[in-house]
Design a protein around this motif. Structure first.
Motif, PDB file in Angstrom:
ATOM      1  N   LYS A  24       4.180  -1.324   9.342  1.00 44.95           N
ATOM      2  CA  LYS A  24       5.202  -1.110  10.383  1.00 44.95           C
ATOM      3  C   LYS A  24       6.234  -0.078   9.974  1.00 44.95           C
ATOM      4  N   GLN A  25       6.725  -0.193   8.738  1.00 44.76           N
ATOM      5  CA  GLN A  25       7.773   0.744   8.309  1.00 44.76           C
ATOM      6  C   GLN A  25       7.200   2.149   8.114  1.00 44.76           C
ATOM      7  N   GLY A  46      18.071  -2.129   2.740  1.00 40.01           N
ATOM      8  CA  GLY A  46      18.472  -2.497   4.100  1.00 40.01           C
ATOM      9  C   GLY A  46      19.796  -3.230   4.102  1.00 40.01           C
ATOM     10  N   THR A  61      16.472   2.125  -0.757  1.00 42.05           N
ATOM     11  CA  THR A  61      17.105   1.301   0.277  1.00 42.05           C
ATOM     12  C   THR A  61      16.506  -0.100   0.308  1.00 42.05           C
ATOM     13  N   THR A 121       5.594   0.026   1.122  1.00 41.22           N
ATOM     14  CA  THR A 121       4.537  -0.954   0.848  1.00 41.22           C
ATOM     15  C   THR A 121       5.142  -2.313   0.492  1.00 41.22           C
ATOM     16  N   ILE A 179      -5.218  -1.548   1.939  1.00 43.53           N
ATOM     17  CA  ILE A 179      -6.171  -2.276   2.800  1.00 43.53           C
ATOM     18  C   ILE A 179      -7.172  -1.283   3.394  1.00 43.53           C
ATOM     19  N   TYR A 213      12.306  -5.093  -2.287  1.00 40.43           N
ATOM     20  CA  TYR A 213      13.526  -5.804  -1.876  1.00 40.43           C
ATOM     21  C   TYR A 213      13.860  -6.991  -2.770  1.00 40.43           C
ATOM     22  N   ILE A 240      11.353   2.433   0.074  1.00 38.98           N
ATOM     23  CA  ILE A 240      11.768   1.536   1.157  1.00 38.98           C
ATOM     24  C   ILE A 240      11.464   0.074   0.871  1.00 38.98           C
ATOM     25  N   GLY A 241      10.367  -0.167   0.123  1.00 34.72           N
ATOM     26  CA  GLY A 241       9.767  -1.502   0.152  1.00 34.72           C
ATOM     27  C   GLY A 241      10.258  -2.546  -0.833  1.00 34.72           C
ATOM     28  N   ASP A 265      -3.227   3.550   1.718  1.00 32.76           N
ATOM     29  CA  ASP A 265      -2.930   2.117   1.868  1.00 32.76           C
ATOM     30  C   ASP A 265      -3.984   1.332   1.113  1.00 32.76           C
ATOM     31  N   ARG A 305      15.472   0.985  12.747  1.00 31.86           N
ATOM     32  CA  ARG A 305      16.691   1.269  11.965  1.00 31.86           C
ATOM     33  C   ARG A 305      16.369   1.639  10.518  1.00 31.86           C
ATOM     34  N   THR A 306      15.264   1.087   9.990  1.00 34.18           N
ATOM     35  CA  THR A 306      14.860   1.443   8.622  1.00 34.18           C
ATOM     36  C   THR A 306      14.307   2.869   8.603  1.00 34.18           C
TER      37      THR A 306
HETATM   38  N1  LIG Z   1      14.526  -1.102   3.117  1.00 29.77           N
HETATM   39  C1  LIG Z   1      14.564  -1.751   4.245  1.00 29.77           C
HETATM   40  O1  LIG Z   1      15.572  -1.722   4.971  1.00 29.77           O
HETATM   41  C2  LIG Z   1      13.357  -2.504   4.727  1.00 29.77           C
HETATM   42  C3  LIG Z   1      13.277  -2.922   6.062  1.00 29.77           C
HETATM   43  C4  LIG Z   1      12.124  -3.580   6.482  1.00 29.77           C
HETATM   44  C5  LIG Z   1      11.094  -3.844   5.581  1.00 29.77           C
HETATM   45  N2  LIG Z   1      11.236  -3.445   4.279  1.00 29.77           N
HETATM   46  C6  LIG Z   1      10.180  -3.689   3.295  1.00 29.77           C
HETATM   47  O2  LIG Z   1       9.246  -2.610   3.389  1.00 29.77           O
HETATM   48  C7  LIG Z   1       7.951  -3.077   2.976  1.00 29.77           C
HETATM   49  C8  LIG Z   1       6.931  -2.702   4.038  1.00 29.77           C
HETATM   50  O3  LIG Z   1       7.247  -3.396   5.228  1.00 29.77           O
HETATM   51  P1  LIG Z   1       6.282  -3.356   6.498  1.00 29.77           P
HETATM   52  O4  LIG Z   1       7.008  -4.074   7.586  1.00 29.77           O
HETATM   53  O5  LIG Z   1       5.798  -1.997   6.757  1.00 29.77           O
HETATM   54  O6  LIG Z   1       5.080  -4.251   5.954  1.00 29.77           O
HETATM   55  P2  LIG Z   1       3.564  -4.214   6.422  1.00 29.77           P
HETATM   56  O7  LIG Z   1       2.949  -5.448   5.881  1.00 29.77           O
HETATM   57  O8  LIG Z   1       3.495  -3.919   7.898  1.00 29.77           O
HETATM   58  O9  LIG Z   1       2.948  -2.921   5.681  1.00 29.77           O
HETATM   59  C9  LIG Z   1       2.895  -2.804   4.291  1.00 29.77           C
HETATM   60  C10 LIG Z   1       1.654  -1.993   3.951  1.00 29.77           C
HETATM   61  O10 LIG Z   1       1.683  -1.677   2.550  1.00 29.77           O
HETATM   62  C11 LIG Z   1       0.339  -1.720   2.086  1.00 29.77           C
HETATM   63  N3  LIG Z   1       0.310  -1.783   0.623  1.00 29.77           N
HETATM   64  C12 LIG Z   1       0.591  -2.827  -0.181  1.00 29.77           C
HETATM   65  N4  LIG Z   1       0.460  -2.460  -1.481  1.00 29.77           N
HETATM   66  C13 LIG Z   1       0.104  -1.151  -1.490  1.00 29.77           C
HETATM   67  C14 LIG Z   1      -0.143  -0.189  -2.502  1.00 29.77           C
HETATM   68  N5  LIG Z   1      -0.077  -0.514  -3.782  1.00 29.77           N
HETATM   69  N6  LIG Z   1      -0.469   1.073  -2.137  1.00 29.77           N
HETATM   70  C15 LIG Z   1      -0.559   1.427  -0.841  1.00 29.77           C
HETATM   71  N7  LIG Z   1      -0.330   0.548   0.183  1.00 29.77           N
HETATM   72  C16 LIG Z   1       0.011  -0.711  -0.147  1.00 29.77           C
HETATM   73  C17 LIG Z   1      -0.257  -2.922   2.804  1.00 29.77           C
HETATM   74  O11 LIG Z   1      -1.653  -2.887   2.807  1.00 29.77           O
HETATM   75  C18 LIG Z   1       0.347  -2.761   4.205  1.00 29.77           C
HETATM   76  O12 LIG Z   1      -0.480  -1.999   5.059  1.00 29.77           O
HETATM   77  C19 LIG Z   1       8.100  -4.593   2.758  1.00 29.77           C
HETATM   78  O13 LIG Z   1       8.261  -4.841   1.396  1.00 29.77           O
HETATM   79  C20 LIG Z   1       9.355  -4.929   3.527  1.00 29.77           C
HETATM   80  O14 LIG Z   1      10.008  -6.077   3.046  1.00 29.77           O
HETATM   81  C21 LIG Z   1      12.332  -2.768   3.842  1.00 29.77           C
END
Ligand SMILES: NC(=O)c1ccc[n+]([C@@H]2O[C@H](COP(=O)([O-])OP(=O)(O)OC[C@H]3O[C@@H](n4cnc5c(N)ncnc54)[C@H](O)[C@@H]3O)[C@@H](O)[C@H]2O)c1
Length: 326
Positions: free
Chosen positions: A135-136, A298, A296, A199, A159, A223, A220-221, A157, A108-109
């Motif tokens: 994941k996102q 969410g 966003t 991220t 990592i 929050y 996206i990230g 990324d 959904r995201t």
């Molecule tokens: N907007 C929304 O509706 C929504 C929905 C779900 C998750 N999120 C947020 O999105 C973000 C990502 O979620 P996810 O499930 O993919 O998490 P995840 O842990 O699966 O992936 C996040 C990735 O970001 C990388 N990362 C961290 N800092 C970085 C940087 N400075 N540069 C490049 N890469 C970097 C990490 O190594 C990791 O691989 C989280 O903050 C989560 O809370 C938002």
């Protein structure tokens, strides 16, 4: 009650349908028909459990997503974030479905991001720069590919090995697209038509002054109010700053809250909620040179809309497991 697991969800709902579904949820939200009460958080000794309810009248559906965040699980070989969604019929209150919530959330995201790309990016956008190969990141790129003819995706990324793995996995599904893992975005950022930040970073991941005119950014990230993924420069430069929910972004998204507090932007910089663009009350992109930014955090309407769609598809295809006794 129908139980729908992760793998079934993957095969039941395609990204383009998910994009149309979340668009309906956003329309109800922006026309003040939806109900999205504040989420409730219960903290246990080992982690937090979040309850996120929503009601989308035009879809006749109510849903609640329950998300648990237990960081210590990782050391036991378990996921740190798990989720489930319960869908109810808004007409009778009958519980209809229990759906796996983690892939569901990524879907959904991704769909919300795809909707923004469809409404705000240039129609000839073909090159994506993705920060965050988690994941996102996967579903954000899937969504971009479903609404634009993408030929190149650069992935960065923090990592070691994560961007390479992402590129290898995605290349298997999308053979016509070039996936390139990068360590430094500086050389290619001016070529990107779409930039996606997905991220967990708390500080901006790119320099907004390097973004070319005509680019669309999906943020996206971030929050939490103290989290910034995109810098103040790009927020200020955006000709159209679009949000999923004004209330939610002003309460939660550091990307917007921090520049607001510093007086770099005002609330007037927020051009629209995405639902207002879906209805046509506000225009999406009107000129090739515009910089557009979708922020966003969410909103539960996305969950309600996707849960209703997944349930519908499962009924049509005889998928899921029916549990009697409800
Ligand atoms: N907007 C929304 O509706 C929504 C929905 C779900 C998750 N999120 C947020 O999105 C973000 C990502 O979620 P996810 O499930 O993919 O998490 P995840 O842990 O699966 O992936 C996040 C990735 O970001 C990388 N990362 C961290 N800092 C970085 C940087 N400075 N540069 C490049 N890469 C970097 C990490 O190594 C990791 O691989 C989280 O903050 C989560 O809370 C938002």
């Amino acid at each position: 009650m129908l139980v729908i697991g992760r793998d079934e969800l993957r095969s039941l709902v395609h990204m383009d349908e998910a994009i149309d579904a979340v668009a309906k949820g956003f329309v109800d939200l922006s026309s003040a028909k939806a109900e999205v009460p504040l989420r409730t958080v219960i903290s246990t000794a080992k982690g937090d459990v979040l309850f996120m309810p929503g009601y989308v009248p035009s879809l006749g559906s109510v849903a609640v997503k329950v998300v648990s965040v237990f960081p210590g699980n990782l050391s036991k070989g378990m996921p740190s974030v798990m989720a489930a969604v319960v869908l109810l019929d808004a007409g009778s209150g009958q519980p209809l479905a229990l759906i796996e919530g983690t892939h569901f959330t990524a879907l959904r995201t991704g769909a919300a991001g795809g909707l923004a790309i469809k409404l705000l990016s240039r129609v000839d956008a073909s090159k994506v720069l993705l920060f965050g190969a988690g994941k996102q990141g996967y579903t954000q790129v899937e969504a971009a590919v479903s609404v634009r003819s993408i030929n190149t995706v650069w992935v960065m990324d923090s990592i070691e090995g994560a961007a390479e793995r992402f590129c290898k996995n995605m290349s298997e599904s999308y053979r016509d697209i070039e996936f390139v893992s990068i360590k430094d975005y500086n050389e290619i950022i001016a070529e990107a038509d779409i930039i996606i930040t997905a991220t967990t970073s708390t500080i901006p991941v790119f320099d907004g002054s390097k973004v070319k005119r005509g680019t669309h950014v999906n943020a996206i990230g971030a929050y939490r109010p103290d989290m910034q993924e995109v810098d103040e420069v790009i927020v200020k430069r955006a000709d159209k700053l679009v949000v999923d929910s004004k209330d939610a972004v002003l309460a939660e998204a550091g990307d917007i809250i921090i520049p607001l507090k510093r007086g770099i932007i005002s609330e007037g910089n927020i051009y629209a909620e995405i639902g207002e663009i879906v209805t046509g009350d506000k225009k999406g992109r009107t000129m090739d040179e515009e910089i557009t930014l979708f922020e966003t955090v969410g909103v539960a309407v996305e969950d309600v809309a996707l849960a209703a769609l997944a349930y519908q598809r499962a009924l049509e295809k005889g998928a899921g497991i029916q549990i009697s006794g409800f």
